[in-house]
Motif scaffolding. Structure first.
Motif, PDB file in Angstrom:
ATOM      1  N   LEU A 170      10.744   4.493   5.836  1.00  0.00           N
ATOM      2  CA  LEU A 170      10.929   3.827   4.548  1.00  0.00           C
ATOM      3  C   LEU A 170       9.723   2.967   4.198  1.00  0.00           C
ATOM      4  O   LEU A 170       9.346   2.841   3.017  1.00  0.00           O
ATOM      5  CB  LEU A 170      12.200   2.977   4.579  1.00  0.00           C
ATOM      6  CG  LEU A 170      13.516   3.753   4.729  1.00  0.00           C
ATOM      7  CD1 LEU A 170      14.698   2.799   4.803  1.00  0.00           C
ATOM      8  CD2 LEU A 170      13.709   4.741   3.583  1.00  0.00           C
ATOM      9  N   GLY A 171       9.114   2.366   5.209  1.00  0.00           N
ATOM     10  CA  GLY A 171       7.909   1.585   4.974  1.00  0.00           C
ATOM     11  C   GLY A 171       6.761   2.454   4.495  1.00  0.00           C
ATOM     12  O   GLY A 171       5.974   2.054   3.628  1.00  0.00           O
ATOM     13  N   ARG A 172       6.643   3.661   5.057  1.00  0.00           N
ATOM     14  CA  ARG A 172       5.609   4.595   4.604  1.00  0.00           C
ATOM     15  C   ARG A 172       5.828   4.976   3.140  1.00  0.00           C
ATOM     16  O   ARG A 172       4.869   5.118   2.376  1.00  0.00           O
ATOM     17  CB  ARG A 172       5.636   5.850   5.481  1.00  0.00           C
ATOM     18  CG  ARG A 172       5.184   5.639   6.911  1.00  0.00           C
ATOM     19  CD  ARG A 172       3.712   5.732   7.075  1.00  0.00           C
ATOM     20  NE  ARG A 172       3.175   7.047   6.741  1.00  0.00           N
ATOM     21  CZ  ARG A 172       1.901   7.372   6.877  1.00  0.00           C
ATOM     22  NH1 ARG A 172       1.030   6.473   7.313  1.00  0.00           N
ATOM     23  NH2 ARG A 172       1.478   8.581   6.558  1.00  0.00           N
ATOM     24  N   ARG A 173       7.094   5.158   2.769  1.00  0.00           N
ATOM     25  CA  ARG A 173       7.395   5.473   1.373  1.00  0.00           C
ATOM     26  C   ARG A 173       6.973   4.328   0.460  1.00  0.00           C
ATOM     27  O   ARG A 173       6.408   4.547  -0.623  1.00  0.00           O
ATOM     28  CB  ARG A 173       8.886   5.766   1.213  1.00  0.00           C
ATOM     29  CG  ARG A 173       9.320   7.104   1.794  1.00  0.00           C
ATOM     30  CD  ARG A 173      10.813   7.283   1.802  1.00  0.00           C
ATOM     31  NE  ARG A 173      11.425   7.107   0.481  1.00  0.00           N
ATOM     32  CZ  ARG A 173      12.713   7.328   0.235  1.00  0.00           C
ATOM     33  NH1 ARG A 173      13.508   7.741   1.214  1.00  0.00           N
ATOM     34  NH2 ARG A 173      13.195   7.140  -0.962  1.00  0.00           N
ATOM     35  N   GLU A 174       7.234   3.110   0.894  1.00  0.00           N
ATOM     36  CA  GLU A 174       6.822   1.958   0.103  1.00  0.00           C
ATOM     37  C   GLU A 174       5.301   1.848   0.043  1.00  0.00           C
ATOM     38  O   GLU A 174       4.734   1.501  -0.998  1.00  0.00           O
ATOM     39  CB  GLU A 174       7.423   0.683   0.694  1.00  0.00           C
ATOM     40  CG  GLU A 174       8.896   0.522   0.433  1.00  0.00           C
ATOM     41  CD  GLU A 174       9.188   0.346  -1.043  1.00  0.00           C
ATOM     42  OE1 GLU A 174       9.087  -0.794  -1.540  1.00  0.00           O
ATOM     43  OE2 GLU A 174       9.500   1.350  -1.711  1.00  0.00           O
ATOM     44  N   ARG A 175       4.630   2.115   1.159  1.00  0.00           N
ATOM     45  CA  ARG A 175       3.170   2.042   1.169  1.00  0.00           C
ATOM     46  C   ARG A 175       2.576   3.092   0.223  1.00  0.00           C
ATOM     47  O   ARG A 175       1.601   2.830  -0.490  1.00  0.00           O
ATOM     48  CB  ARG A 175       2.626   2.258   2.575  1.00  0.00           C
ATOM     49  CG  ARG A 175       1.096   2.208   2.640  1.00  0.00           C
ATOM     50  CD  ARG A 175       0.595   2.743   3.962  1.00  0.00           C
ATOM     51  NE  ARG A 175       0.746   1.778   5.031  1.00  0.00           N
ATOM     52  CZ  ARG A 175       0.472   2.058   6.303  1.00  0.00           C
ATOM     53  NH1 ARG A 175       0.057   3.273   6.646  1.00  0.00           N
ATOM     54  NH2 ARG A 175       0.618   1.139   7.241  1.00  0.00           N
ATOM     55  N   LYS A 176       3.175   4.289   0.223  1.00  0.00           N
ATOM     56  CA  LYS A 176       2.685   5.340  -0.662  1.00  0.00           C
ATOM     57  C   LYS A 176       2.886   4.954  -2.122  1.00  0.00           C
ATOM     58  O   LYS A 176       2.048   5.256  -2.985  1.00  0.00           O
ATOM     59  CB  LYS A 176       3.422   6.650  -0.358  1.00  0.00           C
ATOM     60  CG  LYS A 176       2.950   7.829  -1.214  1.00  0.00           C
ATOM     61  CD  LYS A 176       3.685   9.104  -0.826  1.00  0.00           C
ATOM     62  CE  LYS A 176       3.221  10.282  -1.682  1.00  0.00           C
ATOM     63  NZ  LYS A 176       3.938  11.543  -1.326  1.00  0.00           N
TER      64      LYS A 176
END
Length: 519
Positions: free
Chosen positions: A195-201
């Motif tokens: 989920l953090g990767r999705r937010e970073r993207k």
């Protein structure tokens, strides 16, 4: 007749507590007392209750002193450095922030109280999510799911209820489940990473230079309310841009450290709503992100100044005793896992030592006990009230008759796998009913049905813990309203975003339990 009355008694109990017509404590006492009279065993009610109280007294003692112990540890500041450490670790990387949220929620969940966990986690992390325009639903999702897995500790509600309902030792249920629960917790951390990767993207990798306004924003969240999205104006030497906030115009330095792929800080995907206003830039415009690297001191100050965070100047702090308290807690948990002494005895001794060392004066000790007395009374009172319910259900023979009816209805092929059936059923049942209803009303029946096929009640009790990852987002859990209320998100939005991930986590725990041969 006993079979019908048994199911009617359980249904009555469930309806009353789910519709909030009675408190669980009152329903646990009055409903079985009424049905004990209806089956013609009213004269034996006292005998059933006293037998139940004798069986449940150790569980009540464990909960009582565990709440006092962890309450004292929070009072003296054992968890304060952990909060500050996580803030340092997070900086302004969305991946780190989401993973840090999961770690913080898991650690604070050791006190066994969801409300406390959510208050500390949201107080520490929400300002970062708001300032960096991250989806707050991600925070509520990972916090609730991590707490659900950790909620299975022996002094937490589910394990204590399972032990109470089946008259088992809480350590016998919990300790063998540790490998499966550890896998579940690791999956929560992996989920937080994803989920953090999705937010970073969606947002890009944000960085804040020293001197930026993040620390002030965290300390004064109201000043963020009117802050617009910042538009890029050039290279790394771009001038500062005036920002109109609730506290008046200020100047925030802009950099082009890394522009977000796709730009925008407005709403994310349909299942991941953003928390900021819609992006006012023309299509294709780049966004410069405020730099997000603060010093450790800035992060500490931000957490300290936030009015919802634990007060760093509260009189109960004992900084000189920090390492003693940490060593005491580590020793206590180690002895618990090794089962050196019964869990109630360990927490009784631990609470006595913690109070005596940290608060040597009697008035201070009384004040700390009084501060946590409401939680102690609510939880231990529930356990003793459960003695009436389980005592009547068992003493009148209703459990035996209901179990026989269930056994007759279970296909022969599923009988030997009642533990797996229990694990699967625990996921939806603990979401749609309270833990009281599930563990005191359903689990004893499943245990009796399993016993007829050679499945031990201990395996049934362990399997019943599987659904807790989802349970902590149930509308029947009061603590979840603390979470969504402090995060200022709609409960429906939280539910839609969280349910699929929490249910998947529960299935991972079930799969790990089967893989390790625990159930």
């Amino acid at each position: 007749m006993l079979t019908i009355l048994g199911f009617v008694m359980i249904a009555t109990f469930l309806v009353l507590i789910m519709m909030k017509k009675m408190s669980p404590l009152a329903a646990l006492v009055l409903v079985p007392a009424l049905f004990c009279v209806l089956v013609g065993k009213g004269a034996h009610l006292g005998e059933y209750v006293l037998d139940g109280i004798g069986d449940l007294a150790p569980t009540a003692a464990m909960l009582m002193f565990a709440i006092i112990y962890f309450g004292v540890m929070i009072d003296v500041g054992l968890f304060d450095p952990i909060v500050r450490l996580i803030l340092r670790f997070c900086k302004a990387d969305p991946v780190r922030i989401v993973v840090g949220t999961a770690v913080l929620a898991a650690v604070v969940s050791l006190d066994g109280d969801g409300s406390t966990t959510f208050m500390i986690t949201v107080s520490a992390m929400l300002p970062l999510y708001r300032r960096l325009k991250m989806s707050v639903l991600v925070m509520t999702c990972v916090a609730a799911t991590a707490n659900g897995v950790m909620n299975t500790v022996p002094w937490g509600g589910p394990t204590a209820r399972a032990a109470t309902a089946l008259e088992l030792d809480a350590g016998e249920i919990f300790v063998p489940m540790i490998p499966a629960l550890a896998v579940g917790l690791l999956f929560v951390f992996f989920l937080a990473y994803v989920l953090g990767r999705r937010e970073r993207k969606r947002l890009g990798l944000l960085t804040l230079d020293e001197g930026d306004a993040l620390a002030r924003d965290v300390a004064a969240p109201d000043a963020r309310a009117a802050e617009p999205v910042l538009a890029a104006v050039g290279g790394t030497d771009a001038p500062a841009v005036a920002v109109a906030g609730a506290g008046g115009p200020g100047r925030v330095p802009l950099t082009k450290d890394r522009l977000p792929a796709g730009g925008g800080t407005g709403p994310g995907p349909a299942d991941q709503p953003g928390t900021g206003d819609a992006d006012p830039r023309p299509a294709g415009a780049a966004t410069a992100t405020p730099t997000a690297t603060t010093t450790a001191g800035d992060a500490d100050a931000a957490a300290a100044d936030d009015p919802q965070t634990l007060d760093p100047n509260r009189p109960t702090l004992r900084p000189k005793l920090y390492w003693f308290n940490a060593a005491l807690t580590a020793t206590l948990l180690t002895l618990l896992i090794l089962q050196t002494l019964p869990i109630p005895v360990l927490f009784l001794l631990g609470a006595a030592v913690a109070l005596t060392v940290n608060f040597p004066h009697m008035p201070d000790q009384k004040a700390r006990i009084a501060a946590h007395s409401e939680n102690v009374l609510n939880v231990s009172g529930m356990v003793f009230a459960a003695a009436v319910f389980t005592g009547v259900l068992t003493g009148t023979g209703m459990v035996e008759h209901m179990a026989r009816w269930l056994v007759d209805g279970v296909p022969d092929g599923l009988g030997p796998h009642m533990a797996v059936v229990t694990g699967v059923l625990s996921i939806p049942l603990t979401y749609f009913m309270s833990n009281d209803g599930f563990y005191f009303g359903i689990v004893p029946i499943l245990a009796e049905a399993g016993a007829a096929h050679g499945v031990s009640s201990t395996e049934i009790a362990r399997a019943s813990l599987v659904g807790q990852a989802l349970h902590m987002s149930s509308p029947l859990v009061p603590a979840v309203y603390v979470l969504v209320g402090m995060a200022k998100v709609e409960f429906g939005d939280h539910t839609r975003f969280t349910v699929k991930w929490a249910a998947l986590t529960a299935l991972v725990v079930l799969g790990a339990s089967l893989a390790f041969g625990i159930i």
